[in-house]
Design an enzyme around this catalytic site. Sequence first.
Site, short mmCIF file in Angstrom:
data_model
loop_
_atom_site.label_atom_id
_atom_site.label_comp_id
_atom_site.label_asym_id
_atom_site.label_seq_id
_atom_site.Cartn_x
_atom_site.Cartn_y
_atom_site.Cartn_z
N CYS A 253 -7.55 -28.29 11.34
CA CYS A 253 -8.70 -29.20 11.23
C CYS A 253 -8.29 -30.63 10.91
O CYS A 253 -8.98 -31.57 11.28
CB CYS A 253 -9.67 -28.67 10.19
SG CYS A 253 -10.45 -27.12 10.68
N ASP B 106 -8.23 -6.87 0.58
CA ASP B 106 -7.27 -7.19 1.62
C ASP B 106 -7.89 -6.83 2.95
O ASP B 106 -8.74 -5.94 3.02
CB ASP B 106 -5.98 -6.36 1.48
CG ASP B 106 -6.17 -4.95 2.03
OD1 ASP B 106 -6.78 -4.13 1.32
OD2 ASP B 106 -5.78 -4.70 3.18
N CYS C 56 -12.55 -29.14 6.29
CA CYS C 56 -11.51 -28.13 6.07
C CYS C 56 -10.14 -28.79 5.94
O CYS C 56 -9.77 -29.62 6.77
CB CYS C 56 -11.50 -27.13 7.22
SG CYS C 56 -10.19 -25.89 7.08
N HIS D 275 -6.59 -21.60 9.95
CA HIS D 275 -7.97 -21.98 9.66
C HIS D 275 -8.75 -20.82 9.02
O HIS D 275 -9.40 -21.00 7.99
CB HIS D 275 -8.71 -22.46 10.91
CG HIS D 275 -10.15 -22.71 10.62
ND1 HIS D 275 -10.59 -23.84 9.94
CD2 HIS D 275 -11.24 -21.93 10.78
CE1 HIS D 275 -11.89 -23.75 9.74
NE2 HIS D 275 -12.32 -22.60 10.24
N ASP E 125 0.86 -1.19 0.00
CA ASP E 125 0.00 0.00 0.00
C ASP E 125 0.90 1.24 0.00
O ASP E 125 2.12 1.13 0.04
CB ASP E 125 -0.96 -0.03 1.19
CG ASP E 125 -0.24 0.04 2.52
OD1 ASP E 125 1.00 0.20 2.56
OD2 ASP E 125 -0.91 -0.08 3.56
N CYS F 285 -7.21 -27.46 6.39
CA CYS F 285 -6.12 -26.74 7.07
C CYS F 285 -5.46 -27.62 8.13
O CYS F 285 -6.00 -28.64 8.55
CB CYS F 285 -6.62 -25.43 7.69
SG CYS F 285 -7.29 -25.59 9.35
#
Length: 376
Positions: free
Chosen positions: A305, A262, A300, A331, A88, A302
């Site tokens: 999980c 974002d 999930c 997650h 940015d 991830c």
Amino acid sequence: MDGVSEGPTRARLGRLELPHGTVETPQFMPVGTNATVKALDPADLRTVGASIILSNTYHLYLRPGHERIARLGGLHAFMAWDRPILTDSGGFQVVSLGDLRVVDDDGVTFRSHLDGSIHRFTPEHAIAVQEALGADIAVAFDQPVSPSSPAAVVLDATERTHRWAARSLAAHQRADQAIFGIIQGGLDPALRAASTAYIASLPFDGICIGGLAGDETPAQREATLDVVVPLLQDDPRPRYLMGLGSPLDLLEAVHRGVDLFDSVLPARVARNGQLWVPGGRINIRNSRFLDDPRPIQDDCPCVACTTFSRAYLAHLFRADELLAYRLATCHNLTFTLDFMARIRSALRAGTFLADLPSLRLRARRVTANEAAAQSA
Ligand SMILES: [Zn+2]
């Protein structure tokens, strides 16, 4: 960017070809404020599905310093992330974090939130810092104001943002770095339209929609997007709504034609123990999870999980263990980036409008307790 749009939605698929890789849109960028997405390493970021991240020019300028990062090979080498990065312009942090700031037509003087030292950003300096950092995408220096600011303040900041956009473009020299311009204009439709027309008239590589994701209501945000996006209808450049992060907000903005987002939100709430699951969210600090052997979310992929139970996560949070932050962040970012992938799949299949109700249900913000009450 290639773009297609069809039907009574302005949602579109696209692809950004950048020096460090390709970004499929609609897309969400996790935020690595200090050249790190808090609690994750680059391998974690790849696993959660991040194809591009954002890093903050203001923070890196103050610490460790853009010149030091340049000497160490640039931001990609410094943080060992080889996929695209957007920096940015620092405008938002200069205005929101500095306790002393003086805005004049040439730039902003501000006091560091770290050590109280005095600094000055101009459009030319903000671009020089970003060129030293070497992200794939730089952003023009702007003067953001909150949506509820008085009309005269918004007008003044918008006109200054336009002058600074032209100066940012003129200062930008790196051919291997894209540069995006920022639309301001607050909530006033005429000023928004004028800002959109002006910024779009400049040869930027992408268009940021600034001054939202603040204190406006969802209806005000959607009304503003309904002013901005139709004016860009035949413009293939990516449209990036800065700062938006909750899945339902992302979905509604995609529906209105936004390509890129974002936010620190998914990671920030994760570190507080708020975990996003289809149809709601759970607060893993709640004592009812202490004996729950199930994963946070059944399907999930991830690391949290596929490896651990809700009971273990609940224990980690209560014990203030550092692993809690990594697992929860993995997650929530997996959930968010998977949600964007589902949106892209629906667009690719031509079923986005038909899938909107189920996507909205997946993204809703109710807590598990509220969901249980609603379904009872
Ligand atoms: Zn998970």
